[in-house]
Design a protein around this motif. Structure first.
Motif, PDB file in Angstrom:
ATOM      1  N   GLN A  84       0.828  -1.200   0.000  1.00 45.81           N
ATOM      2  CA  GLN A  84       0.000   0.000   0.000  1.00 45.81           C
ATOM      3  C   GLN A  84       0.867   1.256   0.000  1.00 45.81           C
ATOM      4  N   GLU A  85       0.338   2.304  -0.602  1.00 45.03           N
ATOM      5  CA  GLU A  85       0.977   3.617  -0.520  1.00 45.03           C
ATOM      6  C   GLU A  85       0.018   4.597   0.137  1.00 45.03           C
ATOM      7  N   THR A  86       0.583   5.662   0.705  1.00 40.90           N
ATOM      8  CA  THR A  86      -0.237   6.661   1.408  1.00 40.90           C
ATOM      9  C   THR A  86       0.064   8.062   0.867  1.00 40.90           C
ATOM     10  N   PRO A  87      -0.407   8.318  -0.360  1.00 39.57           N
ATOM     11  CA  PRO A  87      -0.119   9.624  -0.960  1.00 39.57           C
ATOM     12  C   PRO A  87      -0.893  10.762  -0.284  1.00 39.57           C
ATOM     13  N   TRP A 106      -4.565   9.791   1.449  1.00 38.67           N
ATOM     14  CA  TRP A 106      -5.208   8.600   0.900  1.00 38.67           C
ATOM     15  C   TRP A 106      -4.384   7.359   1.201  1.00 38.67           C
ATOM     16  N   GLN A 107      -5.020   6.208   1.031  1.00 38.80           N
ATOM     17  CA  GLN A 107      -4.273   4.949   1.002  1.00 38.80           C
ATOM     18  C   GLN A 107      -4.774   4.137  -0.179  1.00 38.80           C
ATOM     19  N   GLY A 108      -3.843   3.520  -0.879  1.00 41.60           N
ATOM     20  CA  GLY A 108      -4.239   2.699  -2.010  1.00 41.60           C
ATOM     21  C   GLY A 108      -3.051   2.011  -2.646  1.00 41.60           C
ATOM     22  N   VAL A 109      -3.320   1.408  -3.791  1.00 42.76           N
ATOM     23  CA  VAL A 109      -2.309   0.643  -4.508  1.00 42.76           C
ATOM     24  C   VAL A 109      -1.912   1.426  -5.752  1.00 42.76           C
ATOM     25  N   SER A 110      -0.611   1.562  -5.947  1.00 43.32           N
ATOM     26  CA  SER A 110      -0.101   2.303  -7.093  1.00 43.32           C
ATOM     27  C   SER A 110      -0.434   1.579  -8.397  1.00 43.32           C
ATOM     28  N   LEU A 111      -0.824   2.335  -9.420  1.00 44.17           N
ATOM     29  CA  LEU A 111      -1.023   1.736 -10.739  1.00 44.17           C
ATOM     30  C   LEU A 111       0.281   1.177 -11.299  1.00 44.17           C
ATOM     31  N   ASP A 112       1.422   1.714 -10.861  1.00 44.26           N
ATOM     32  CA  ASP A 112       2.703   1.134 -11.283  1.00 44.26           C
ATOM     33  C   ASP A 112       2.770  -0.341 -10.910  1.00 44.26           C
ATOM     34  N   LEU A 113       2.278  -0.635  -9.712  1.00 42.47           N
ATOM     35  CA  LEU A 113       2.304  -2.020  -9.238  1.00 42.47           C
ATOM     36  C   LEU A 113       1.309  -2.873 -10.029  1.00 42.47           C
ATOM     37  N   LEU A 114       0.101  -2.342 -10.237  1.00 42.01           N
ATOM     38  CA  LEU A 114      -0.926  -3.115 -10.945  1.00 42.01           C
ATOM     39  C   LEU A 114      -0.533  -3.352 -12.403  1.00 42.01           C
ATOM     40  N   LEU A 115       0.204  -2.382 -12.985  1.00 37.05           N
ATOM     41  CA  LEU A 115       0.596  -2.501 -14.394  1.00 37.05           C
ATOM     42  C   LEU A 115       1.896  -3.273 -14.567  1.00 37.05           C
ATOM     43  N   ASP A 116       2.568  -3.543 -13.456  1.00 38.24           N
ATOM     44  CA  ASP A 116       3.846  -4.243 -13.506  1.00 38.24           C
ATOM     45  C   ASP A 116       3.631  -5.639 -14.093  1.00 38.24           C
ATOM     46  N   GLY A 117       4.350  -5.968 -15.132  1.00 40.50           N
ATOM     47  CA  GLY A 117       4.216  -7.284 -15.734  1.00 40.50           C
ATOM     48  C   GLY A 117       3.064  -7.398 -16.719  1.00 40.50           C
ATOM     49  N   VAL A 118       2.283  -6.320 -16.900  1.00 40.96           N
ATOM     50  CA  VAL A 118       1.230  -6.323 -17.913  1.00 40.96           C
ATOM     51  C   VAL A 118       1.855  -5.960 -19.256  1.00 40.96           C
ATOM     52  N   ASP A 119       1.791  -6.920 -20.175  1.00 39.35           N
ATOM     53  CA  ASP A 119       2.422  -6.740 -21.472  1.00 39.35           C
ATOM     54  C   ASP A 119       1.445  -6.025 -22.399  1.00 39.35           C
TER      55      ASP A 119
END
Ligand SMILES: Nc1nc2c(c(=O)[nH]1)N[C@H]1C(S)=C(S)[C@@H](COP(=O)(O)O)O[C@H]1N2
Ligand SMILES: [Mo]
Length: 199
Positions: free
Chosen positions: A69-72, A89-102
Motif C-alpha cells: 500500500q501507498e499513502t499519498p 489517501w491509502q491505495g495501490v499504485s497503478l505502477d504495481l498493478l501494471l507491472d508485468g502487464v504486457d
C-alpha cells in the motif's frame, strides 16, 4: 543556493503557486456525482485490467488490499474550480498493478460501477502518479466519494479520478469517456487550465 537544506521551506518553493489558474481553495470535500451512488458489496467487488489483446488481470477485495500500500498526500483540483490541498489517501499504485502487464497500448479507458467512464494516456497512470485508493483520511473511503475504491490521479482535473472504479481497459486508440464526450478536455491538466475541448 542557501545553506538551509532544500526541504526546509516545505515541498513547494515560495515562488510556486499552490493553486492552478482559476481555482479557489476549499476546506470541505464537495461531492460531485453524475448519477446515483452505486452500492458495491466487497464480496463481489473486483478490479479488472484488460489489454488490447484481451488479456485480463483481476483483483478481488482481499487481493487488492493485500498488495503493498501507498499513502499519498495530494492536492485535488475540480474543473468546477474548487481545489482541496493536502488530502491523505491509502491505495495501490497503478505502477504495481501494471507491472508485468504486457501491452503496446498508449491509452486507458477507466470504467466505474454505475457506468461512468473517463480516459487518459496510459503514461499518466505510471510514474507514481495514480492509485486505486480505498482509504481517505485514515478511514475506509465513503461511498459518496467513491468507496469501496476510486481511481486517484490528482495531477489531472478530478473528473479523471473515477469513483467506484471497476476496471481499466488499455487501448491502442484514444476513446473519450463520459465528460470528455460532453465537451470537457481530453487530457485535463489543471496547470494548463484544460477545462474544455479547445482549451
Ligand atoms: N464514477 C464516477 N466518478 C466520478 C464522477 C462521477 O460522476 N462518477 N464525477 C467526477 C467528478 S466531475 C469529480 S469533480 C470527482 C468528484 O469527487 P468527489 O465527489 O469525491 O469530490 O469525481 C469524479 N469521478
Ligand atoms: Mo468535476
Amino acid at each position: 543556493m542557501g545553506i538551509v537544506s532544500p526541504g526546509f521551506q516545505g515541498r513547494r518553493r515560495s515562488a510556486e503557486p499552490a493553486l492552478p489558474p482559476g481555482q479557489y481553495l476549499t476546506e470541505d470535500f464537495p461531492v460531485l456525482s453524475a448519477g446515483p451512488t452505486p452500492k458495491v458489496p466487497l464480496d463481489t467487488w473486483e478490479f479488472v485490467l484488460s489489454t488490447e489483446t484481451g488479456a485480463e488481470f483481476r483483483w478481488n477485495w482481499a487481493e487488492l488490499t493485500g498488495l503493498p500500500q501507498e499513502t499519498p498526500t495530494v492536492d485535488l483540483h475540480c474543473v468546477t474550480r474548487w481545489s482541496k490541498l493536502g488530502t491523505s489517501w491509502q491505495g495501490v499504485s497503478l505502477d504495481l498493478l501494471l507491472d508485468g502487464v504486457d501491452t503496446a497500448a498508449r491509452y486507458a479507458l477507466v470504467h466505474s460501477y454505475g457506468g461512468y467512464t473517463t480516459n487518459l494516456p496510459l503514461d499518466d497512470l505510471r510514474g507514481g502518479r495514480a492509485w486505486v485508493a480505498h482509504r481517505y483520511d485514515g478511514a475506509p473511503l465513503a461511498a459518496e466519494h467513491g468507496g469501496p475504491a476510486r481511481l486517484l490521479v490528482p495531477h489531472l482535473y478530478l473528473w479523471k479520478s473515477a469513483k467506484w472504479v471497476r476496471g481499466i481497459r488499455l487501448l491502442v486508440d484514444d476513446q473519450p469517456g463520459f465528460w470528455e464526450t460532453a465537451g470537457y478536455h481530453d487530457y485535463g491538466d489543471p496547470w494548463r487550465e484544460q477545462r474544455y475541448q479547445g482549451d
